[in-house]
Design an enzyme around this catalytic site. Structure first.
Site, PDB file in Angstrom:
ATOM      1  N   LYS A 198       0.848  -1.206   0.000  1.00 33.25           N
ATOM      2  CA  LYS A 198       0.000   0.000   0.000  1.00 33.25           C
ATOM      3  C   LYS A 198       0.885   1.258   0.000  1.00 33.25           C
ATOM      4  CE  LYS A 198      -4.121  -1.796   0.054  1.00 33.25           C
ATOM      5  NZ  LYS A 198      -4.256  -2.979   0.785  1.00 33.25           N
TER       6      LYS A 198
HETATM    7  C1  LIG Z   1     -10.554  -1.166  -0.266  1.00 31.86           C
HETATM    8  C2  LIG Z   1      -9.895  -2.107   0.734  1.00 31.86           C
HETATM    9  N1  LIG Z   1     -10.436  -2.238   1.955  1.00 31.86           N
HETATM   10  C3  LIG Z   1      -9.880  -3.039   2.890  1.00 31.86           C
HETATM   11  C4  LIG Z   1      -8.741  -3.767   2.628  1.00 31.86           C
HETATM   12  C5  LIG Z   1      -8.177  -4.655   3.670  1.00 31.86           C
HETATM   13  O1  LIG Z   1      -6.914  -4.280   4.128  1.00 31.86           O
HETATM   14  P1  LIG Z   1      -5.908  -5.387   4.701  1.00 31.86           P
HETATM   15  O2  LIG Z   1      -5.323  -6.121   3.559  1.00 31.86           O
HETATM   16  O3  LIG Z   1      -4.885  -4.594   5.469  1.00 31.86           O
HETATM   17  O4  LIG Z   1      -6.691  -6.283   5.601  1.00 31.86           O
HETATM   18  C6  LIG Z   1      -8.153  -3.675   1.378  1.00 31.86           C
HETATM   19  C7  LIG Z   1      -6.943  -4.466   1.115  1.00 31.86           C
HETATM   20  O5  LIG Z   1      -6.332  -4.590   0.188  1.00 31.86           O
HETATM   21  C8  LIG Z   1      -8.735  -2.823   0.380  1.00 31.86           C
HETATM   22  O6  LIG Z   1      -8.217  -2.717  -0.833  1.00 31.86           O
END
Ligand SMILES: Cc1ncc(COP(=O)(O)O)c(C=O)c1O
Length: 381
Positions: free
Chosen positions: A187
């Site tokens: 990210k």
């Molecule tokens: C729009 C969105 N929300 C939530 C998440 C979840 O994040 P994490 O991977 O840190 O759990 C992602 C992950 O890629 C995402 O793209």
């Protein structure tokens, strides 16, 4: 040499700092590896920089969604309006709490949740509106906050991919009643591991999220559990590393934005040939990856791979078409824009480590697709 989709040397520049932190925190007298002073300082830094009244660091972006939805009181029988196109946690975080994700179509070009359709999806059971910023564009947050006020609903702003983006002078994550970030490695403000955060100005919501992230304990009295919570704690080494890397974030985001601007400039003339770049400008843009729409997406992807450019398809299926979420897709309901996006979307590398020469190579390879496609069409005839 092939250009990978994500850089192979994500944290190479900071290797010495990371090794030093590992050693210092790993051998410190207090042996504190989660929710210690570094996490507290990291939360404070984000609070000041956003700004926001509170930031609660937690285990993942997914977990940040779950904690916030729980703290908003979402449960059995409730509905949450979510985009029909996006990542799985948008639906699973809601479903896991016994509530229903109400899949709602997106806007055709920006590919983010359509506020008019979101308003039409509101029922007496709706509790939360959950727009998500997608790969190059923030959701229309002024509309969603207005909708939330007008209908007495909470707004949860999924900013997992949009750290550092700004819309109308206000930073991503600070628009909703709460916002979430993800710090998973690739990210925009990624780190070498998993992490997330909840951002809110609502003191009561913040207090509940804080309890829930650590088994319902309040941080003062150990083994006193006020609520049934989760283990969603933040790592001290990662917090210290993020404190170190925050200084370079603005420059890295600027580099991403400049690469994106160059791509968009190069691709804008291709619209009539079926390749459409994201909207121009800086306001409300987030370049975690750079996403375009291509009528012949799979052929373009193969063409780029043959020229040593790796790409990604986020996401090949709309959420209601995923087997896991099929029970939330009412028979006969359609999400035509989400279907179109899934068929046309293609993401290009946009990370700050790319050299100018690599950026040009990627753009040239995309532009070269147009004549080769026309030739292929002629040959097919
Ligand atoms: C729009 C969105 N929300 C939530 C998440 C979840 O994040 P994490 O991977 O840190 O759990 C992602 C992950 O890629 C995402 O793209």
């Amino acid at each position: 040499m092939s250009i990978p989709f994500f850089p192979p040397d994500l944290f190479e520049q900071d290797r010495e700092v990371l090794l030093d932190l590992l050693h210092r925190i790993g051998t410190a007298h207090e042996q504190r590896f989660i929710l210690g002073e570094h996490t507290a300082r990291f939360e404070q830094l984000l609070r000041t920089e956003l700004p926001a009244a509170d930031v609660i660091a937690c285990a993942t972006g997914t977990s940040a969604l779950t904690l916030t939805l729980r703290a908003m009181g979402v449960g059995q029988g409730d509905e949450v309006v979510v985009p029909a196109f996006g990542c799985a946690p948008l639906a699973s975080a809601v479903a896991e709490l016994g509530a229903t994700p109400v899949f709602t179509d997106i806007r055709p070009h920006t590919m983010v949740l359509d506020p008019d359709l979101a308003e039409a999806a509101i029922t007496p059971r709706t509790k939360v509106l959950m727009p998500a910023h997608l790969f190059s564009v923030m959701a229309d947050m002024p509309r969603f906050t207005a909708l939330g006020r007008a209908h007495g609903l909470r707004v949860l702003e999924d900013s997992a991919v949009a750290q550092g983006a700004v819309l109308g002078g206000r930073k991503a994550g600070t628009w909703g009643d709460a916002g979430v970030f993800s710090f998973v490695q690739v990210k925009s403000f990624g780190m070498p591991g998993e992490g997330g955060a909840v951002v809110t100005d609502d003191a009561e919501l913040a207090r509940t999220v804080r309890l829930l992230r650590n088994h319902g304990q309040d941080g003062r009295t150990r083994f006193l559990h006020h609520r049934i919570g989760y283990n969603s704690r933040f790592d001290e080494i990662q917090a210290a590393f993020q404190l170190h890397r925050y200084d370079g974030l603005a420059a890295r985001l600027e580099r991403r934005a400049r690469i994106a601007e160059y791509y968009t400039e190069q691709f804008t003339p291709l619209a009539d040939d079926g390749i459409v770049p994201p909207p121009t400008g800086r306001d409300g843009r987030c370049y975690y990856v750079y996403t375009l729409l291509a009528d012949q997406r799979d052929a373009l992807r193969a063409h780029l791979r043959a020229r040593g450019v790796e790409t990604h398809v986020y996401y090949p299926l709309p959420l209601p078409r995923q087997p896991a979420f099929a029970r939330f897709a009412p028979p006969g309901r359609r999400w035509p824009q989400a279907e179109l996006a899934a068929a046309r979307i293609l993401s290009l590398p946009v990370y700050p480590q790319l050299s100018d020469a690599e950026v040009e190579r990627i753009a040239d390879a995309v532009r070269a697709f147009v004549p080769s496609r026309q030739l292929a069409d002629q040959e097919a005839r």
